[in-house]
Design a protein around this motif. Sequence first.
Motif, short mmCIF file in Angstrom:
data_model
loop_
_atom_site.label_atom_id
_atom_site.label_comp_id
_atom_site.label_asym_id
_atom_site.label_seq_id
_atom_site.Cartn_x
_atom_site.Cartn_y
_atom_site.Cartn_z
N THR A 99 -36.80 -10.79 -65.93
CA THR A 99 -35.95 -10.57 -64.69
C THR A 99 -37.06 -9.97 -63.55
OG1 THR A 99 -35.61 -8.37 -65.79
CG2 THR A 99 -33.94 -9.78 -65.75
N ASN A 100 -38.37 -10.15 -63.63
CA ASN A 100 -39.11 -9.71 -62.67
C ASN A 100 -39.71 -11.10 -62.11
OD1 ASN A 100 -41.51 -9.00 -60.94
ND2 ASN A 100 -41.54 -7.02 -62.37
N PRO A 101 -39.59 -11.51 -60.95
CA PRO A 101 -40.04 -12.51 -60.22
C PRO A 101 -41.54 -12.74 -59.86
CG PRO A 101 -38.83 -11.25 -58.45
CD PRO A 101 -38.62 -10.70 -59.70
N PHE A 138 -32.32 -13.11 -57.98
CA PHE A 138 -32.99 -12.03 -58.05
C PHE A 138 -32.37 -10.81 -57.31
CE2 PHE A 138 -36.37 -14.84 -59.82
CZ PHE A 138 -36.37 -14.17 -60.96
N ARG A 145 -31.23 -7.33 -58.50
CA ARG A 145 -31.66 -5.95 -58.02
C ARG A 145 -30.42 -5.08 -57.75
NH1 ARG A 145 -32.19 -4.59 -52.84
NH2 ARG A 145 -31.60 -6.79 -52.12
N TRP A 166 -37.36 -10.56 -54.35
CA TRP A 166 -35.77 -9.92 -54.80
C TRP A 166 -34.84 -9.91 -53.54
CZ3 TRP A 166 -35.47 -8.01 -59.42
CH2 TRP A 166 -36.47 -7.69 -60.17
#
Length: 604
Positions: free
Chosen positions: A178-180, A127, A131, A121
């Motif tokens: 969208t969540n690494p 990312f 964030r 993030w």
Amino acid sequence: MDDEKPPPNQGQFRLPDPALVTRTMSEVAERGQRIVSDFLKRQSEGGGPGANPDPLNIGSAFLEMTARMMSNPTRLVQAQLGFWQDYLTLWQNTARRMMGEQVAPVISEDSRDRRFKDEAWRENEVFDFIRQSYLLSARFFQSVAANVDGMDEKTAQKVDFYTRQFVDAMSPSNFLLTNPEVLRKTAETGGENLLKGLSHLLNDLERGKGRLRIRMTDDAKFRVGENIAVSPGKVVYQNDLMQLIQYAPATETVLKRPLLVFPPWINKFYILDLRPKNSFVRWAVEQGHTVFMASWVNPDERLADKGFDDYMREGVYAALDAVEKATGEKGVNAIGYCLGGTLLATTLAHMAAKGDDRIKAATYFVTMTDFSEAGELGVFIDEEQLRGLEAKMQQRGYLEGREMATTFNMLRANDLIWSFVVNNYLLGQEPFPFDLLYWNDDSTRMPARMHSFYLRRMYQQNDLVKPGAIELLGQPIDLRKIKVPTYMISTLEDHIAPWKSTYRGTQVFGGPIRFVLAASGHIAGVVNPPESGKYSHWINEQLPPDPDQWFAAATELAGSWWPDWQRWITAQSKGRVPARVPGDGALPAIEDAPGSYVKVMATD
């Protein structure tokens, strides 16, 4: 052959097992049809054509907010200009980062926010942009909602609460693309995490009979009476509403005055006896107390007409009679936790009116008696919602345990809802076995008559703190008549019983009062054994009317508040007697602790 391309599963991304995909999708079709059928059946039983499409009364609150905002758009325009200026700065900073420059973030999350704990993030420019973009948008939405002039306090509170619910739900951490961490897991497993997550989702829908009931812990790892709620003792009395447990002594002599504990019946008592290492029951027994615990029934439709007065009569008064028979002691020290504390205070006022002095000292764990500032729970208590809730309870005779649990979970949605959505459904992981979350999921029902009285007369009308406004068992209730020594423990981050609200009791009760504030929240701040070395507490011998003034002059002490309470309660309990063995007195043992009432689940 050297130019031959490697098979697609030889790189970082691994294709899922075709057999697993086929099996999973077959299960989805079969189970999905059954889940939808169950859901539609429940909808037809619970509402029908005339059901309120907005049972939480959210729409009217946001309509009022919009009307107020449009009547004076200047503030909105200013907020938008500030938002776009921050957004432009973020774009510029991201471009500079991609060119190799070091730039400071435009906005950072709270240090306690664990949604963005993965280093990607911050380390990955894309990312990091996602964030910060989310955090800027969240700040904008919440700022606009919080600064609308002219709304009444209740409507403003509701708008603020549901704006935060929306903002939390829209977090990029909650979505696959969208969540690494989820993307990395998907690449590593070839998408098998998502197939497992889908299976977990179906399991949770089946558990909720068509409604999502998120599994927070591995509940197969826990058994009440086997590896939680294991302090030895006996049930020595029972009636329709409770079993009374007397715990076995751990010392040769005990304090002469027994200790009688009333937990809330919104939850089960074993929060005070989870494991030996964090059990308040075990610790109190080791300090030389003869501990009696009320274990409330998990009511069904047969107890629909049980009211708050019944919990006084069949709870506190019945327990006092039973303790006297079991020990020969007329006087006791009493503890009330949350709603159990509200019951204790109400009964003490009733006893004062009758001249009954059997309770010699009272301790309140995170207990509200003045509900004028009830915190975020007040969002769920307005006339429209109460009428809808009462209509449901009239049909069933009780409030479903899951409905109450969902309300409490919404107060900490990121911790108690969305973190499990990510872990269980996106990462496809099994929930961790955690005793506290097992207890949290072991919900209880509320009798219809009692719960309606509690919500209307206490939360909505705040009648308990008004002298004589409530009459129970033939006596007007006046909390000012309570003169027994009082110990009040509240917690700094309590979302259920805000400490400044609980502090108001110090200005109402008579008699000597000691108020102590613990760090953390409604559960962790209370269940904080000295051996854990966690969470400090604050003390101040003075009790000014303003809680902020109390806190400003308070002294912070390291570690648990339990030893402070033990010194206080020992001073109220002079004299020791030989240890009392459950069942040896006038009340024979009925069954082993923790008894049978606590094992009845809301799903039974």
